[in-house]
Design an enzyme around this catalytic site. Structure first.
Site, PDB file in Angstrom:
ATOM      1  N   TRP B 360      26.238 -55.107  45.120  1.00 38.25           N
ATOM      2  CA  TRP B 360      27.249 -55.732  45.978  1.00 38.25           C
ATOM      3  C   TRP B 360      27.198 -55.152  47.390  1.00 38.25           C
ATOM      4  CZ3 TRP B 360      32.766 -53.734  46.701  1.00 38.25           C
ATOM      5  CH2 TRP B 360      32.804 -52.345  46.630  1.00 38.25           C
ATOM      6  N   ASP B 361      26.535 -54.026  47.539  1.00 39.72           N
ATOM      7  CA  ASP B 361      26.357 -53.408  48.851  1.00 39.72           C
ATOM      8  C   ASP B 361      25.964 -54.461  49.883  1.00 39.72           C
ATOM      9  OD1 ASP B 361      26.068 -51.618  46.699  1.00 39.72           O
ATOM     10  OD2 ASP B 361      24.966 -50.178  47.908  1.00 39.72           O
ATOM     11  N   GLU B 487      34.545 -46.548  40.362  1.00 37.06           N
ATOM     12  CA  GLU B 487      33.943 -46.305  39.053  1.00 37.06           C
ATOM     13  C   GLU B 487      34.552 -45.108  38.319  1.00 37.06           C
ATOM     14  OE1 GLU B 487      29.718 -46.247  39.704  1.00 37.06           O
ATOM     15  OE2 GLU B 487      29.709 -48.286  40.468  1.00 37.06           O
ATOM     16  N   LYS B 597      36.812 -42.657  43.080  1.00 36.07           N
ATOM     17  CA  LYS B 597      35.525 -42.301  43.656  1.00 36.07           C
ATOM     18  C   LYS B 597      35.417 -42.864  45.070  1.00 36.07           C
ATOM     19  CE  LYS B 597      30.611 -43.015  42.516  1.00 36.07           C
ATOM     20  NZ  LYS B 597      29.748 -44.007  41.860  1.00 36.07           N
ATOM     21  N   GLN B 598      36.069 -44.009  45.278  1.00 37.66           N
ATOM     22  CA  GLN B 598      35.905 -44.722  46.539  1.00 37.66           C
ATOM     23  C   GLN B 598      37.071 -45.678  46.750  1.00 37.66           C
ATOM     24  OE1 GLN B 598      32.533 -46.445  44.254  1.00 37.66           O
ATOM     25  NE2 GLN B 598      32.621 -47.969  45.880  1.00 37.66           N
TER      26      GLN B 598
END
Lengths: 767, 767
Positions: B360-361, B487, B597-598
């Site tokens: 998806w980046d 994640e 994580k993000q």
């Protein structure tokens, strides 16, 4: 009497039947198990799971993870097929006996569950017309656990001549593999390397060591020839060192109508249980041949007499079912480990399925039977868990917990062996299950000494884990991201079963703490664990605040926090070929639906029945019944028990259904791979805990018998606090007898009685 | 000008530096990428990732699952290292040039981002005292994508003598492996088998095919020697057929102060893009040598001139940052696939990390840059997704969905390649991400024709999936058991990001449906997909009823249904060596905590900012900030953007921090393995979408520039609906200029303007 012997006459030579019978007639004593292959083998091209297994003896196998994340398990313990001593070829005047040549005039196999052996009889006419009668008895001794015997009797029916036995001892063996069967290994991996073979005192010894686990095993084989009348004998043993194969040839003259007998003794020793495997094997062999076989048969019979006297369960009016239940109980005593190095595997010692792993099946499906009938065996199962606590501690650390232990979901010697954690390591309820089984053992025996020595340590350490796993949210104690018994919904929050089981675990940690404190025995264990009373208070608070999901709208306990908000699976609309669902749907798809592989909340309502009102239990049963596929064989017995509890006799009967016949009648067509031990225990429970309504509580022993319309009655014996009790239920009469030991207060249909001699009730009470 | 050239002088011979420079100076054009190894190689024992990669060219590798469940992925596509044509040895009067012998008098390497080549200069004195100056330029042509050139110039400084170039073309290559590095393959697996080598017209051609994917590749190499003054030349090519190695030897006389040049052309062709790989390679070679190298350099420069003219971003007052940002933008044009068979990998074509997979980046971090600066490239990225829709359909079926498509989480040619589904296939939001990127492309270009041709089909099919995934509960549309961007919490219910993204996806499905209907273009696509207006209505209703979790107490959007009930992770108390957490904690332990994580909900608040009030966005930002570790490099740029949106200039600046310098300055010490393309795009976004507040909406183009205190200003150019616009922000003055194209209505600080020529605002408005 015939309800203790299972027999097949007129055997089929179909490969599938042979494979099935390898399981049905396998002999095992909880230490060693030997599948029932024909001694002379099958023709080329026949598939066979030719195996001999030692409980707890394992190698380490690689288990690659597609993606590696921290703590993922990358190796597993796996049971090994050890040296093969089943092989015996028979030559009759040079003609080789085979079920596939000449003429089989008569053929049968049977399992004698009173005497503890598997029998085989064949009357055979050779291609050249020689007729013989063969009688073979195979036994794994309950008395001398290392010993497996084959007694091979040949009678010459219509001739006088020569016979020769060629008896094999083969160290080059591998585990079963079948590239066409997705359920078993597709390629053979060599795990066991024989490294020494020798002959001593007419016996052959083969030693082998495992590839990675550092274990070794020795097998010894000795053949003795005896016969009626004067006979010439000759015995020669040859070693094929490259093949680690010993060929014993034994020749004899045989006269018409006389019998010649080969007695083949095999002994097993392994480095888990002794230092010097060969020395030990030689001692065991000396012991084995020190008395004649008849004496071993006698001891076997004595052992089983006591066993059946403790545990027999009889059903009146359904002989097939009665036989099947007894077959199951026989398999349980065959399968259960009787030393602290072993437990009971998913397939006993009858096959390699599930790799010889131990699961929660032990504590929740099998141990309840032993607790009531053979508490020493139950105690040993707890000893095994005690012995593997270090592995459970390590497992807890891997999963991030700084205190407590977390028992592995599947293991042999204590290390977690599950490769997919959402339906493996995440099943934290195994901690509660083990704790529950210890409490149950205590309730049946009041053996507080054992609790002080070992039981409490497990209870405290498993309870501690919950404190680390859970967290408070708005005053409630939550347990997030674990998996309950139902593997169709994984890694969920506040799984009802897990939470109520954790609550029970922590409450009993506190209860035992104070019981031992009264006793002066608590300091020793508390000091060892560096546990304080403050931690016990912490457990009490967590138990008190434990969040048990309840839905007002439906009046049920939801399986977990989000279960009821998912789409409900329509089982009726699902094509039959789509079951079991796990073979046809991606886990994510299953997780997204209200659908259960097996009893989960319903199971909690059996095990922890006092946590909810009968209305909640009733409504939950009705709710979950519609969305449970029973794709696991651990399910219907629990539904049967709860149906009994709710007074739904017909439903209880239907849920029991044919499940007790699963293996004996090969209902699921997979008994070839081995027996289903948990199912066997579960069916016992469906009768004793289900129909008879037995419960062990601190207040005492509870019973509340029901009799299914289809039966004439049933009868079983249990041990309770050292007394032996028999319960017999017939149409219109329930009889409770004290067979031995002190009088006991018992509760029947909720009313307290003193059982001194016999209580007869003439009415079945509505539950 | 120097802000477009990155240079290192006085090179280190440390192995780590060499590996790093292999990445930094690699040359790529989106089709082929060559890591920057020394032409002459390193000494024995040096580690090197010597690689040449073709975008989208892959083999299939086995990916064993520890436990097999239905639908588990057991093979993955993996990028391949193809034939090596980097090797050139230089002999100076018989002495072999090496950076590790003789004396290196001067040494430097540089990357010229205006002219599009990597340069290397060495002045070397041989052990016997011969001095030479070497100048090497390496280029992968943006004009002829199949072409890679090495121009190797040698000048004799203090002697007249002979030089020899030994130029290699090696077909026997493997992917990188390092048993000591857990991040890369530990053992070499042979994926590419050369099967033909030949010399034709002084060029060598090697053909190879993949082990399992059925693809083939051809590389052609041709060496041309030129020089100043009269010189003797000799060229010999030898084939080592067993090794599939061609050794071209080229000898020449060289006079003092004169230069001899080897020009080495390599062309690549593959069977994804042509039928006959050798024929195609020969044609490409003929084309390559048809003009001289100077002409290729000219075209390269022209290409880049236009590129920079479209996308240049300048920062005033921080030259290092400005250079780093330009390095990043240069890497993006180097990395991005320019045909429908390829996309942009996580490491571009600079290394093998993440196996050349697309994530998806692309849509969420990289495409936003191309949409604003090179919409044709953005369109091509969408074409790639369109071309792989069949794989996405198959993936949806594997996961149990009977309608719609689900794009794979990681893939090369369209098949799901993630081995651990909870943080792979379960990231359904990729569907929403792809849909969002198409809408963004449309909003920037109004290219409704492309929507009619391809875009709508993707939007409809991705939207359809949500209807199958979700279910109604108490009037709300729920999406259960999926994983959001973060994640550290997997397989959850009603992940806010996923739900709002699905809502957007379905609303735009409806919007495009009616836009195309007005246009008369809807029937074609609707018929093709057998989609009815009723299904569009279904989407509208689901979007309308979409459940977007909101917590009254905190006034925030919880990341998912249960997020707020979990224990909050204390990041401050976590030892530094425990980061990134995923390398030190079991997933279950992470899942059980509030820790990210993000950016997840915070990212949703950037992408779908109109779904919530600014107060909710503000409070959520503050909440998640405390529990986000930024263990993913995709995180801080998003935090920076949302901080900008909330007017927190200092925070926005700090979140941008050094992240733009990640690769150029090797901040994470892992650039040796390749560049981080998503981070590169993300940093662009942090400036243009963050500081400049750019948004594409149906109402128009929005801008709201902020200037961090630490900068003097910044400037960037974008394309919007065919017009080119420049935004320059300086202390006290923001200038918006129409560079070309029609006048546009734009929104600055929420106020509408007509941009005809230039708008100058002299005050920064508080957001």
């Amino acid at each position: 009497m015939e309800k203790m012997i299972y027999e097949i006459r007129g055997l089929s030579n179909q490969n599938d039947d042979l494979l099935l019978n390898e399981t049905i007639f396998h002999t095992s004593n909880g230490y060693v198990g030997v599948r029932a292959n024909y001694e002379e083998g099958y023709p080329q091209g026949y598939d066979t799971i030719r195996g001999t297994y030692i409980n707890g003896f394992y190698d380490i196998a690689e288990m690659k993870q597609a993606e590696k994340l921290y703590g993922f398990i990358e190796e597993k313990q796996t049971i090994l097929n050890v040296a093969d001593s089943q092989g015996v070829k028979l030559l009759v005047d040079g003609e080789e006996f085979s079920m596939f040549t000449g003429t089989v005039l008569e053929s049968r196999r049977w399992l004698n569950m009173l005497e503890g052996y598997a029998g085989r009889k064949v009357i055979w006419r050779s291609p050249k017309g020689k007729e013989i009668e063969i009688l073979i008895k195979r036994m794994t001794s309950f008395f001398q656990k290392s010993l497996f015997t084959i007694e091979y009797m040949v009678k010459a029916l219509n001739f006088t001549g020569k016979i020769e036995f060629i008896s094999f001892h083969n160290g080059e063996v591998m585990n079963y593999s079948n590239p066409e069967d997705p359920r078993v290994a597709s390629e053979s991996v060599k795990n066991l390397y024989p490294f020494d073979v020798r002959i001593a005192q007419e016996a052959s010894y083969i030693k082998a060591r495992t590839a990675r686990s550092g274990l070794s095993v020795c097998t010894g084989v000795k053949n003795i020839l005896t016969g009626e009348g004067p006979l010439f004998r000759e015995a020669v043993s040859e070693i094929d060192v490259n093949g680690f194969l010993v060929i014993h040839s034994l020749k004899a003259d045989i006269e018409k109508e006389r019998t010649v007998t080969l007695t083949k003794y095999t002994v097993f020793s392994d480095s888990i249980r002794c230092e010097d495997v060969e020395l030990h094997a030689r001692k065991e062999m000396a012991k084995a041949v020190s008395v004649n076989l008849a004496a071993w048969y006698e001891r076997q019979k004595d052992y089983l007499e006591e066993y059946w006297d403790n545990c027999d369960l009889e059903i009146y009016g359904d002989d097939d079912l009665c036989l099947a239940v007894r077959f199951n109980l026989y398999q349980l005593i065959q399968s259960v480990g009787k030393d602290r190095y072993s437990n009971i595997t998913a397939k006993g010692l009858s096959g390699e399925g599930y790799e010889g792993h131990y699961f929660w099946d032990t504590e929740m499906y099998i141990q309840p039977f032993f607790i009531l009938t053979n508490p020493d065996i139950a105690k040993n199962l707890i000893e095994y868990r005690y012995g593997t606590m270090e592995g459970a501690r390590e497992n807890a650390r891997i999963l991030g917990h700084n205190r407590g232990v977390l028992y592995p979901w599947r293991t042999i010697m204590g290390k977690e062996c599950s490769g997919y954690f959402p339906s493996g390591s995440a099943q934290y309820h195994i901690n509660g299950d083990i704790a529950h089984s210890i409490v149950a053992y205590y309730l049946a025996t009041k053996d507080l000494e054992f609790i002080a020595q070992k039981g409490a340590e497990i209870i405290f350490e498993t309870a501690r884990l919950w404190l680390d796993v859970g967290n408070y949210h708005k005053g409630n104690f939550y347990i997030n991201d674990v998996t309950g018994p139902d593997e169709y919904t994984c890694v969920v929050n506040n799984n009802y079963y897990t939470n109520v089981s954790a609550q029970y675990n922590m409450r009993w940690a506190s209860r035992f703490y104070y019981l031992l404190k009264e006793n002066g025995a608590v300091d020793k264990v508390a000091n060892k664990l560096q546990m304080t009373e403050a931690e016990i208070k912490e457990m009490e608070t967590a138990a008190e605040c434990m969040y048990l999901p309840y839905d007002e709208e439906y009046g049920i306990n939801p399986q977990d926090d989000s279960f009821l908000s998912k789409a409900r699976w329509n089982i009726g609309n699902t094509p039959k070929e789509k079951f079991p669902l796990l073979l046809h749907y991606h886990p994510l798809y299953l997780y997204r639906h209200q659908v259960c592989k097996q009893a989960d909340t319903v199971m909690a309502h059996f095990i922890f029945e006092d946590a909810q009102s009968i209305e909640t239990i009733q409504k939950s049963f009705e709710y979950y019944e519609k969305i449970t596929t029973h794709d696991s064989s651990l399910s219907t017995c629990i539904y049967s028990i709860v149906a009994s509890k709710l007074g739904m006799k017909e439903k209880a009967y239907n849920y029991l259904g044919n499940s007790a016949k699963l293996d004996l009648f090969n209902i699921h067509k997979n008994t070839r791979d081995g027996i289903h031990t948990a199912n066997m225990g579960g069916n016992y429970m469906a009768i004793v805990y289900g129909f008879a309504g037995l419960r062990l509580k601190e207040e005492g022993l509870f019973l509340a018998p029901l009799l299914p319309e289809q039966w004439e009655g049933y009868r079983f014996k249990i041990k309770y606090e050292g007394s032996k009790i028999m319960v017999q239920v017939k149409r219109g009469t329930s009889t409770f007898s004290l067979l031995s030991g002190e009088a006991k207060q018992i509760w029947i249909y909720g009313k307290e009685y003193l059982l001194q001699d016999t209580i007869i009730l003439t009415e079945e009470v509505e539950r």
